[in-house]
Enzyme design. Structure first.
Site, short mmCIF file in Angstrom:
data_model
loop_
_atom_site.label_atom_id
_atom_site.label_comp_id
_atom_site.label_asym_id
_atom_site.label_seq_id
_atom_site.Cartn_x
_atom_site.Cartn_y
_atom_site.Cartn_z
N ASP A 1 -13.84 19.53 -2.27
CA ASP A 1 -13.08 20.14 -3.37
C ASP A 1 -11.59 20.22 -3.04
O ASP A 1 -10.76 19.57 -3.67
CB ASP A 1 -13.61 21.55 -3.65
CG ASP A 1 -14.87 21.53 -4.48
OD1 ASP A 1 -15.11 20.54 -5.18
OD2 ASP A 1 -15.63 22.51 -4.43
N GLU B 1 -18.98 20.40 -4.19
CA GLU B 1 -18.51 20.25 -2.80
C GLU B 1 -19.50 19.57 -1.85
O GLU B 1 -19.21 18.53 -1.27
CB GLU B 1 -18.17 21.66 -2.27
CG GLU B 1 -17.87 21.73 -0.78
CD GLU B 1 -16.56 21.06 -0.41
OE1 GLU B 1 -15.56 21.30 -1.07
OE2 GLU B 1 -16.56 20.28 0.57
N GLN C 1 -13.13 24.51 -8.23
CA GLN C 1 -12.25 24.50 -7.06
C GLN C 1 -11.35 23.27 -6.90
O GLN C 1 -10.17 23.39 -6.56
CB GLN C 1 -13.08 24.66 -5.77
CG GLN C 1 -12.21 24.75 -4.54
CD GLN C 1 -12.93 24.88 -3.22
OE1 GLN C 1 -12.35 24.68 -2.18
NE2 GLN C 1 -14.21 25.22 -3.24
N GLY D 1 -11.52 11.62 19.24
CA GLY D 1 -10.51 10.71 19.77
C GLY D 1 -10.92 10.15 21.11
O GLY D 1 -12.07 10.30 21.54
N GLY D 2 -9.98 9.53 21.78
CA GLY D 2 -10.28 8.91 23.07
C GLY D 2 -10.30 9.89 24.23
O GLY D 2 -10.59 9.51 25.36
N1 CAO Z 1 -12.90 24.76 -25.12
C1 CAO Z 1 -14.07 24.23 -25.52
N2 CAO Z 1 -14.90 23.56 -24.71
C2 CAO Z 1 -14.51 23.45 -23.42
C3 CAO Z 1 -13.31 23.98 -22.93
C4 CAO Z 1 -12.48 24.65 -23.86
N3 CAO Z 1 -11.32 25.20 -23.48
N4 CAO Z 1 -13.23 23.70 -21.61
C5 CAO Z 1 -14.34 23.02 -21.29
N5 CAO Z 1 -15.11 22.87 -22.36
C6 CAO Z 1 -16.39 22.15 -22.47
C7 CAO Z 1 -16.30 20.70 -22.11
O1 CAO Z 1 -15.73 19.98 -23.17
C8 CAO Z 1 -17.75 20.37 -21.86
O2 CAO Z 1 -18.40 20.16 -23.09
P1 CAO Z 1 -19.36 18.87 -23.40
O3 CAO Z 1 -20.32 18.80 -22.26
O4 CAO Z 1 -19.99 19.27 -24.69
O5 CAO Z 1 -18.51 17.67 -23.48
C9 CAO Z 1 -18.29 21.67 -21.30
O6 CAO Z 1 -17.28 22.65 -21.50
C10 CAO Z 1 -18.67 21.66 -19.84
O7 CAO Z 1 -17.74 20.96 -19.04
P2 CAO Z 1 -18.23 20.35 -17.68
O8 CAO Z 1 -19.41 19.47 -17.91
O9 CAO Z 1 -17.08 19.76 -16.98
O10 CAO Z 1 -18.67 21.67 -16.89
P3 CAO Z 1 -20.01 21.95 -16.05
O11 CAO Z 1 -19.91 23.40 -15.67
O12 CAO Z 1 -21.24 21.55 -16.77
O13 CAO Z 1 -19.86 21.03 -14.77
C11 CAO Z 1 -18.73 20.24 -12.77
C12 CAO Z 1 -19.03 21.43 -13.71
C13 CAO Z 1 -17.71 20.72 -11.77
C14 CAO Z 1 -20.03 19.83 -12.06
C15 CAO Z 1 -18.18 19.06 -13.59
O14 CAO Z 1 -17.10 19.50 -14.33
C16 CAO Z 1 -17.78 17.87 -12.72
O15 CAO Z 1 -18.61 17.12 -12.24
N6 CAO Z 1 -16.45 17.70 -12.56
C17 CAO Z 1 -15.91 16.57 -11.82
C18 CAO Z 1 -16.11 16.72 -10.35
C19 CAO Z 1 -15.53 17.98 -9.81
O16 CAO Z 1 -14.36 18.30 -9.99
N7 CAO Z 1 -16.34 18.72 -9.07
C20 CAO Z 1 -15.84 19.81 -8.27
C21 CAO Z 1 -16.08 21.09 -8.85
S1 CAO Z 1 -15.62 22.32 -7.72
O17 CAO Z 1 -16.95 22.48 -6.76
#
Ligand code: CAO
Length: 425
Positions: free
Chosen positions: A168, A139, A17, A247-248
């Site tokens: 988010d 979030e 998001q 607020g106030g």
């Molecule tokens: N091709 C190949 N690999 C891909 C890819 C693509 N097109 N797109 C993503 N990936 C891979 C990434 O490289 C990553 O691989 P590694 O862990 O091996 O380096 C993997 O997919 C997972 O990516 P991620 O760790 O970002 O995803 P997740 O689902 O495990 O975590 C989230 C999700 C949101 C917790 C994390 O991305 C995060 O903390 N983001 C920053 C904060 C944020 O934006 N949070 C809000 C999210 S909305 O609620």
């Protein structure tokens, strides 16, 4: 009339998001947003909270309007080549991967900026540098760590998260401002730069009045909090204040005709000092206008519970819309508690494009929010979100200038498509 961000091209590496909120906003303003997704899977939200079998979820469609989708495996050598070409032809790269994920793909800031020194790289992480910088964040974690949850809810209840996605979508909005600011700076510096926003920081920025109150505690009790009137001592941290106004001007949510059976038959009522006399007339307490016990804001502070109870006796005789009509005539600030159903059906929000109906090939018509920011000379429309990989070949040919032969070669490498299933013998 042209769109405000026409000519700006965004390499959108965002998911879930926070990041997609940012790039959707830029796309609404006319930027060409190219969303890079993993072949076969795509943004995880495509398949989350599915309500129409086989169609992209509302979670995805409502965050990815006006974008194009290309599927690229960023860990495949040919996929990396495609991403490098995209970096060369884009003005901005936006990502919200977990900390370190972009570096692990091989796309460090140094590498990206050596490929395109004019590119702006915008990132969202859960936390800024510090003890939690490596954590993944969603979030509600941001709401809890940014000061929102500890200050939301009632004093005698647990911390609460809010329905507004301030962690988010709130962070996405902050990032969008950072991006257009860096784009503006680039017009005279000629160089790109990094833009970083942490979700914790964004939530705290939105909770600034509670940080204000934290410091005011040193000077004594927070007299506008209902806790003060109830004679309950303050601790050493900003407390939860229920529906007290921040607020106030004291304010509360009061029941209207139909409550509590109707969960949304309520109105927010503010006893703004300049209209106190009008309030007294409306609720039938004209003597409160001159009675020294009620006539000044200071005198009223310890009696807010009693005053709001009296006002509620009046609001309970009216529907929230009747109360709104009467109070508005006297400029008494108030607002009905509107349910999502009421908002979805609100004709004025539809007329302004704040709520829009969108056609989608696999899910039919659905409702979405439109652009809440209106520019007088730069229109913004809402187009449906892309299907997974819908524009892969189009982007390779039209944006990157690849020939048919090159496109076929990259497809053959497996960089753009999900792995083929091998048929059982
Ligand atoms: N091709 C190949 N690999 C891909 C890819 C693509 N097109 N797109 C993503 N990936 C891979 C990434 O490289 C990553 O691989 P590694 O862990 O091996 O380096 C993997 O997919 C997972 O990516 P991620 O760790 O970002 O995803 P997740 O689902 O495990 O975590 C989230 C999700 C949101 C917790 C994390 O991305 C995060 O903390 N983001 C920053 C904060 C944020 O934006 N949070 C809000 C999210 S909305 O609620």
């Amino acid at each position: 009339m042209s769109k405000a961000l026409e000519g700006v091209r965004i390499l959108d590496f965002t998911h879930v998001q926070s990041g997609p909120t940012c790039t959707q906003l830029l796309a609404w303003f006319g930027a060409d947003v190219i969303k890079v997704e993993r072949p076969g899977a795509g943004d995880i939200t495509r398949g989350q909270l599915v309500d129409v079998k086989g169609a992209d979820s509302l979670y995805f469609t409502m965050l990815n309007h006006n974008k194009r989708s290309i599927t690229v495996d960023s860990k495949n050598p040919q996929g990396k080549r495609v991403i490098e070409e995209l970096i060369k032809s884009c003005d901005v790269m936006v990502e919200n991967f977990a900390p370190g994920a972009l570096d692990r793909m091989g796309f460090t800031w140094e590498r990206i900026s050596s490929i395109n020194p004019r590119i702006i790289v915008a990132s969202i992480k859960g936390f800024g540098p510090g003890p939690y910088e490596d954590c993944k964040v969603y979030e509600n974690v941001a709401q809890c760590t940014g000061g929102s949850a500890s200050t939301t809810g009632f004093r005698d209840g647990p911390p609460l998260v809010t329905g507004a996605q301030i962690g988010d979508s709130g962070t996405g909005l902050h990032l969008a401002l950072g991006i257009v600011t860096a784009l503006y700076h680039r017009t005279h510096s000629g160089k790109g730069q990094r833009v970083s926003v942490a979700m914790q920081d964004s939530v705290l920025n939105l909770c600034r009045v509670k940080l204000r109150d934290q410091q005011r505690l040193k000077a004594g009790p927070l007299t506008e909090y209902s806790q003060y009137g109830e004679g309950i001592p303050f601790g050493d941290a900003t407390p939860r204040a229920g529906n007290d106004s921040g607020g106030g001007q004291p304010g509360r949510i009061l029941m209207c005709k139909g409550a509590p059976e109707d969960p949304n038959a309520y109105i927010y009522f503010i006893t703004q000092a300049p209209v106190w006399e009008k309030i007294c007339d409306v609720i039938g307490e004209p003597t409160w206008k001159t009675d020294p016990e009620y006539a000044t804001p200071k005198a009223r502070l310890p009696k807010l519970n009693q005053i709001f109870e009296r006002i509620e006796q009046w609001t309970m005789t009216k529907t929230k819309f009747e109360a709104m009509d009467i109070l508005n005539k006297f400029d008494i600030p108030c607002g009905p508690i509107l349910s999502m159903k009421e908002l979805a059906e609100d004709s004025s929000l539809r007329n302004t494009g704040t709520i829009v109906e969108v056609e989608h090939p696999t899910r039919g018509t659905y409702l979405s929010v439109g652009n809440p920011i209106k520019l007088s000379d730069s229109p913004s429309d809402v187009r449906r979100s892309p299907l997974l990989g819908e524009h892969t070949d189009e982007i390779l040919r039209e944006v990157l200038g690849f020939s048919d032969h090159q496109v076929a070669e990259i497809h053959d490498s497996g960089a753009l498509d999900p792995p083929r299933k091998v048929a059982a013998e």
